[in-house]
Design a protein around this motif. Structure first.
Motif, PDB file in Angstrom:
ATOM      1  N   ILE A 130       0.913  -1.169   0.174  1.00 54.91           N
ATOM      2  CA  ILE A 130      -0.026   0.172  -0.081  1.00 54.91           C
ATOM      3  C   ILE A 130       0.985   1.342   0.081  1.00 54.91           C
ATOM      4  N   ASP A 131       0.614   2.110  -0.937  1.00 58.91           N
ATOM      5  CA  ASP A 131       1.518   3.227  -1.003  1.00 58.91           C
ATOM      6  C   ASP A 131       0.458   4.429  -1.330  1.00 58.91           C
ATOM      7  N   ASN A 132       0.305   5.461  -0.383  1.00 62.31           N
ATOM      8  CA  ASN A 132      -0.737   6.433  -0.281  1.00 62.31           C
ATOM      9  C   ASN A 132      -0.230   7.884  -1.258  1.00 62.31           C
ATOM     10  N   ARG A 133       0.966   7.522  -1.654  1.00 60.94           N
ATOM     11  CA  ARG A 133       1.482   8.904  -2.281  1.00 60.94           C
ATOM     12  C   ARG A 133       0.662   8.897  -3.720  1.00 60.94           C
ATOM     13  N   PRO A 134       0.319  10.233  -4.212  1.00 60.42           N
ATOM     14  CA  PRO A 134      -0.516  10.301  -5.464  1.00 60.42           C
ATOM     15  C   PRO A 134       0.656  10.087  -6.562  1.00 60.42           C
ATOM     16  N   TRP A 135       0.101   9.696  -7.767  1.00 61.46           N
ATOM     17  CA  TRP A 135       1.149   9.668  -8.938  1.00 61.46           C
ATOM     18  C   TRP A 135       1.403  11.042  -9.348  1.00 61.46           C
ATOM     19  N   PHE A 136       2.647  11.041  -9.950  1.00 64.05           N
ATOM     20  CA  PHE A 136       3.312  12.441 -10.237  1.00 64.05           C
ATOM     21  C   PHE A 136       3.470  13.317  -9.130  1.00 64.05           C
ATOM     22  N   GLU A 137       3.912  12.740  -8.043  1.00 63.14           N
ATOM     23  CA  GLU A 137       4.129  13.527  -6.812  1.00 63.14           C
ATOM     24  C   GLU A 137       5.199  14.685  -7.018  1.00 63.14           C
ATOM     25  N   ASP A 138       4.648  15.985  -6.520  1.00 61.24           N
ATOM     26  CA  ASP A 138       5.470  16.979  -6.350  1.00 61.24           C
ATOM     27  C   ASP A 138       6.895  16.872  -6.039  1.00 61.24           C
ATOM     28  N   ALA A 139       7.846  17.451  -7.013  1.00 59.76           N
ATOM     29  CA  ALA A 139       9.246  17.083  -6.552  1.00 59.76           C
ATOM     30  C   ALA A 139       9.821  17.917  -5.437  1.00 59.76           C
ATOM     31  N   ALA A 140       9.134  19.120  -5.195  1.00 61.28           N
ATOM     32  CA  ALA A 140       9.442  20.000  -4.235  1.00 61.28           C
ATOM     33  C   ALA A 140       9.662  19.477  -2.660  1.00 61.28           C
ATOM     34  N   PRO A 141      10.669  19.593  -2.084  1.00 65.46           N
ATOM     35  CA  PRO A 141      11.078  18.923  -0.883  1.00 65.46           C
ATOM     36  C   PRO A 141      10.172  19.669   0.027  1.00 65.46           C
ATOM     37  N   LEU A 142       9.915  18.721   1.145  1.00 64.21           N
ATOM     38  CA  LEU A 142       9.072  19.200   2.290  1.00 64.21           C
ATOM     39  C   LEU A 142      10.138  20.116   3.384  1.00 64.21           C
ATOM     40  N   PRO A 143       9.536  20.928   3.945  1.00 69.21           N
ATOM     41  CA  PRO A 143      10.506  21.645   4.973  1.00 69.21           C
ATOM     42  C   PRO A 143      10.363  20.805   6.372  1.00 69.21           C
ATOM     43  N   ASP A 144      10.834  21.217   7.425  1.00 68.20           N
ATOM     44  CA  ASP A 144      11.064  20.558   8.773  1.00 68.20           C
ATOM     45  C   ASP A 144       9.759  20.326   9.092  1.00 68.20           C
ATOM     46  N   VAL A 145       8.929  19.164   8.918  1.00 73.67           N
ATOM     47  CA  VAL A 145       7.518  18.955   9.262  1.00 73.67           C
ATOM     48  C   VAL A 145       7.442  18.827  11.091  1.00 73.67           C
ATOM     49  N   TYR A 178      -4.045  26.085  13.137  1.00 76.38           N
ATOM     50  CA  TYR A 178      -4.726  25.177  13.957  1.00 76.38           C
ATOM     51  C   TYR A 178      -3.807  23.944  14.093  1.00 76.38           C
ATOM     52  N   GLY A 179      -3.168  23.610  12.829  1.00 74.51           N
ATOM     53  CA  GLY A 179      -2.339  22.214  12.861  1.00 74.51           C
ATOM     54  C   GLY A 179      -1.992  22.169  11.472  1.00 74.51           C
ATOM     55  N   LEU A 180      -1.492  20.760  11.475  1.00 72.51           N
ATOM     56  CA  LEU A 180      -1.184  20.046  10.110  1.00 72.51           C
ATOM     57  C   LEU A 180      -2.091  18.937   9.878  1.00 72.51           C
ATOM     58  N   VAL A 181      -2.364  18.599   8.511  1.00 72.53           N
ATOM     59  CA  VAL A 181      -3.221  17.602   8.125  1.00 72.53           C
ATOM     60  C   VAL A 181      -2.597  17.115   6.640  1.00 72.53           C
ATOM     61  N   GLN A 182      -2.748  15.761   6.713  1.00 71.23           N
ATOM     62  CA  GLN A 182      -2.267  15.046   5.597  1.00 71.23           C
ATOM     63  C   GLN A 182      -3.272  14.415   4.788  1.00 71.23           C
ATOM     64  N   ARG A 183      -3.354  14.825   3.563  1.00 75.50           N
ATOM     65  CA  ARG A 183      -4.195  14.696   2.547  1.00 75.50           C
ATOM     66  C   ARG A 183      -3.969  14.258   1.231  1.00 75.50           C
ATOM     67  N   GLY A 184      -4.188  13.037   0.578  1.00 77.28           N
ATOM     68  CA  GLY A 184      -3.862  12.527  -0.486  1.00 77.28           C
ATOM     69  C   GLY A 184      -2.363  12.425  -0.555  1.00 77.28           C
ATOM     70  N   GLY A 185      -1.818  12.044   0.509  1.00 74.91           N
ATOM     71  CA  GLY A 185      -0.260  11.902   0.719  1.00 74.91           C
ATOM     72  C   GLY A 185       0.612  13.241   0.693  1.00 74.91           C
ATOM     73  N   ARG A 186      -0.110  14.405   0.794  1.00 72.86           N
ATOM     74  CA  ARG A 186       0.553  15.598   0.976  1.00 72.86           C
ATOM     75  C   ARG A 186       0.205  16.087   2.247  1.00 72.86           C
ATOM     76  N   TRP A 187       1.183  16.926   2.833  1.00 74.77           N
ATOM     77  CA  TRP A 187       1.129  17.649   4.037  1.00 74.77           C
ATOM     78  C   TRP A 187       0.610  19.258   3.744  1.00 74.77           C
ATOM     79  N   TYR A 188      -0.357  19.562   4.757  1.00 75.62           N
ATOM     80  CA  TYR A 188      -0.785  21.018   4.904  1.00 75.62           C
ATOM     81  C   TYR A 188      -0.989  21.778   5.970  1.00 75.62           C
TER      82      TYR A 188
END
Length: 326
Positions: A130-145, A178-188
């Motif tokens: 099981i891999d929840n990451r979306p296809w063609f995922e953004d190449a941009a790196p994440l900050p220090d989550v 409010y906080g962080l949420v992960q949706r569709g394999g991406r953090w917001y």
């Protein structure tokens, strides 16, 4: 209640009684029996000794003996599991992998559960991925989550430097998180800006700083509710609905996501009629990815816009036209 929180509450409910039913757990947790059974499956897959028995005297229970015991967890471990559930990948992104592994070791018995059948040579984990990451995922790196989570937990306002989608440069904003949420394999990052809820993709968050003032949240608002509100607003955005005929073979590879509303039956020419919803007419640019495999049918304004954009592309790629520099 989020699913990670629900898994811990489910485990606590099972620990509090020797045997119960899916119906009773569903009523206690405020969810459907189907959701309870899915959550029980998640606990079993994580190695926690939950068993289900069918029939008149059946039910759901923890195995007796060296069973999972929430009292073994430290406060930090319990807090982390309520945030990420049993997902070690999410724990790793939050800088809590060691605590999550420690918690799971305490909740998993030293002896393995007996297999459901003894005639299957391969384990379920050998044949399921099981891999929840979306296809063609953004190449941009994440900050220090993990660092951002620590700063949000201070309960103070943030000054962020953020680049909106489509903007060339980032802007400085003051937000109430409010906080962080992960949706569709991406953090917001979910936050209010000037009293209005916003969702900021972490891939476009350049940096942030904690301010002295306490965050100013709207009365009665919380992370789960605001994230749900923003998600529902995005998915219901249908100011312009475009009808087009698309080659079915190309449709499977297109990145239309939740904007794709309907797909008709393919005709003899191999094309199917589809409807796609956008927040504005300019969103029709997304359909250019189909190239010659699409014809926009309606509305007429969308059809004309695609025609103008196609003419511009033709001129830019004409054999006798100017060529871009190296």
């Amino acid at each position: 209640m989020s699913r990670p929180q629900r898994l811990i509450e489910l485990l606590a409910a099972l620990q509090a009684r020797p045997r119960t039913t899916a119906e009773a757990l569903a009523e206690e947790l405020g969810v459907s029996t189907r959701t309870v059974l899915r959550d029980v499956r998640a606990l079993v897959d994580a190695g926690i000794p939950v068993v289900t028995e069918r029939g008149k005297y059946g039910g759901i229970s923890l195995l007796p003996g060296d069973q999972a015991d929430l009292s073994k967890l430290t406060r930090g471990e319990a807090d982390l599991l309520r945030a990420v559930g049993l997902d070690l990948d999410r724990a790793r992104q939050l800088g809590g992998e060691a605590a999550a592994r420690s918690a799971l070791r305490k909740l998993t018995p030293r002896r393995a559960l007996p297999p459901v059948r003894d005639d299957l040579p391969l384990a379920l984990t050998d044949v399921i991925a099981i891999d929840n990451r979306p296809w063609f995922e953004d190449a941009a790196p994440l900050p220090d989550v993990a660092g951002l989570v620590r700063d949000v937990r201070t309960g103070r306002r943030l000054r962020i430097v953020y680049r909106r989608s489509g903007d060339a440069a980032a802007r400085e904003l003051v937000v109430d998180p409010y906080g962080l949420v992960q949706r569709g394999g991406r953090w917001y990052l979910v936050a209010d800006r000037d009293g209005r809820p916003r969702m900021f993709a972490l891939t476009r968050l350049r940096r942030w700083a904690v301010l002295d003032g306490a965050r100013r949240l709207r009365a009665g608002a919380d992370l789960a509710g605001v994230a749900r509100e923003l998600g529902e607003a995005l998915e219901s955005e249908e100011h312009v609905v475009v009808t087009a005929r698309v080659d079915v073979a190309s449709l499977d590879l297109a990145r239309l996501g939740a904007r794709l509303r309907t797909v008709g039956e393919p005709g003899e020419d191999g094309r199917a009629e589809v409807t796609v919803a956008y927040g504005g007419l300019d969103g029709v640019r997304q359909l250019l990815q189909f190239g010659e495999h699409i014809e926009v049918v309606a509305p007429e304004s969308a059809r004309r816009l695609v025609g103008r954009l196609a003419a511009i592309i033709v001129r830019a790629h004409a054999a006798d036209g100017p060529r871009p520099g190296p």
